[in-house]
Scaffold this active site. Structure first.
Site, mmCIF file in Angstrom:
data_model
loop_
_atom_site.group_PDB
_atom_site.id
_atom_site.type_symbol
_atom_site.label_atom_id
_atom_site.label_comp_id
_atom_site.label_asym_id
_atom_site.label_seq_id
_atom_site.Cartn_x
_atom_site.Cartn_y
_atom_site.Cartn_z
ATOM 1 N N GLY A 7 46.384 57.953 30.494
ATOM 2 C CA GLY A 7 46.342 57.545 31.889
ATOM 3 C C GLY A 7 47.476 56.577 32.153
ATOM 4 N N GLY A 12 46.612 51.789 32.896
ATOM 5 C CA GLY A 12 47.209 52.308 31.673
ATOM 6 C C GLY A 12 48.610 51.788 31.449
ATOM 7 N NE ARG A 88 33.526 47.791 37.430
ATOM 8 C CZ ARG A 88 33.258 46.620 37.993
ATOM 9 N NH1 ARG A 88 32.073 46.444 38.560
ATOM 10 N NH2 ARG A 88 34.142 45.652 38.002
ATOM 11 C CG ASP A 148 32.812 42.236 33.380
ATOM 12 O OD1 ASP A 148 33.611 42.578 34.276
ATOM 13 O OD2 ASP A 148 31.977 43.005 32.886
ATOM 14 N NE ARG A 151 38.207 41.051 37.241
ATOM 15 C CZ ARG A 151 38.105 42.345 37.486
ATOM 16 N NH1 ARG A 151 36.909 42.948 37.408
ATOM 17 N NH2 ARG A 151 39.164 43.059 37.825
ATOM 18 C CG HIS A 175 32.511 46.752 33.520
ATOM 19 N ND1 HIS A 175 32.993 45.487 33.773
ATOM 20 C CD2 HIS A 175 33.440 47.627 34.001
ATOM 21 C CE1 HIS A 175 34.162 45.587 34.375
ATOM 22 N NE2 HIS A 175 34.456 46.880 34.539
#
Length: 308
Positions: A7, A12, A88, A148, A151, A175
């Site tokens: 990707g 990526g 997501r 996470d 963050r 997640h």
């Protein structure tokens, strides 16, 4: 040593850039299905070598998995990114088919590789890779908890008006915007509990901001974030290729740990040359255990949508 990133989109390409900058491999292979896209990204990155002083070669390829042969680590970022308003979880139908095909093609050419999964919904895609690859469980790792946690530390540093590198804090669980669990009780500021400085209300505010961190950025950018996800992926690559024995949160296949079985979900693990080497028990209290069980149940419900 070879590292492959599947990707060549924003995430990526960021993983590839950080891996090259840190010289984590002799060669980084960037693969994409869009004609010429990975080749262009690779050329652009190679033209940074003299400017940034790295010696890693970046190779781009359109769908030729033979170029990935013999990879030590493979990072999977394939799939469609989020758009504003999307969760997501809404990506599962499209991305599951992509990730399954990618995983199978990679293992044909790099049967000894360690897989790092970034594609969303990350826990479910990690579970899919673990099941479809047939690899030992320690060689399939989902990246989400590392991002996470970064963050979370950023949000805590904002609240404390301090350097984020002085903060320690982790996020476990799924997640997802409603499934991740920032462990405010265990977070510290230079070894002292952050609760010494922040009220319970402020800590709850920080936790909520952390949980929707990805959605906040998607709303601002119009697509998924890439700098921090890329850096988190590269940090995992580094822990493996340099055998750092690093403690980080990752989505891994559980067989009884934290009371869960046959699921991939974020827990603290030690990461080194063989992938994840052990799950670390954080001794959760009753409230945290209840949140973790609810998070795992939500992830398990998504897994049920897979055709395995």
């Amino acid at each position: 040593m070879k590292v492959t990133v599947v990707g060549a989109g924003n995430v990526g390409a960021s993983v590839a850039e950080y891996c090259a900058m840190k010289e984590l491999a002799d060669e980084v292979v960037l693969l994409d299905i869009k004609e010429g896209f990975a080749e262009g990204k690779a050329m652009d990155l190679n033209q940074c070598a003299t400017l940034n002083g790295f010696n890693t070669k970046v190779t781009g390829t359109t769908g030729d998995y033979s170029k990935t042969a013999g990879s030590k680590v493979v990072v999977i970022t394939s799939g469609i990114p989020r758009k504003p308003g999307m969760t997501r979880e809404e990506l599962i139908g499209t991305n599951a088919g992509i990730v399954k095909t990618v995983t199978e093609n990679l293992i044909k050419h790099s049967p000894d590789a360690i897989l790092i999964v970034i594609s969303n919904p990350m826990d479910t895609m990690t579970y899919l890779s673990a099941k479809s690859s047939g690899l030992p469980k320690n060689r399939v790792i989902g990246m989400g908890g590392m991002l996470d946690s970064a963050r979370f530390r950023y949000r805590l540093s904002e609240a404390l008006e301090c350097n984020p590198n002085d903060i320690q804090g982790v996020v476990i669980g799924g997640h997802g915007d409603t499934t991740m669990i920032p462990l405010t009780r265990l977070a510290t500021y230079n070894s002292t509990p952050v609760s010494n400085y922040l009220s319970e209300e402020k800590l709850e505010e920080v936790a909520k901001a952390t949980m929707v961190g990805g959605a906040t950025l998607t709303g601002l950018l119009g697509t998924s974030a890439w700098y921090a996800p890329g850096a988190a992926g590269a940090a995992m690559v580094e822990a493996i290729v340099r055998d750092q024995k690093k403690l980080m949160t990752a989505s891994v296949y559980l067989e009884g740990e934290y009371g869960q079985n046959d699921i991939c979900v974020g827990v603290p693990v030690i990461v080194g040359k063989d992938g994840w080497e052990e799950v670390v028990d954080y001794k959760l209290n009753d409230e945290e255990k209840a949140k973790f069980e609810a998070s795992a149940a939500a992830v398990r419900k998504m897994n049920d949508a897979l055709e395995l």
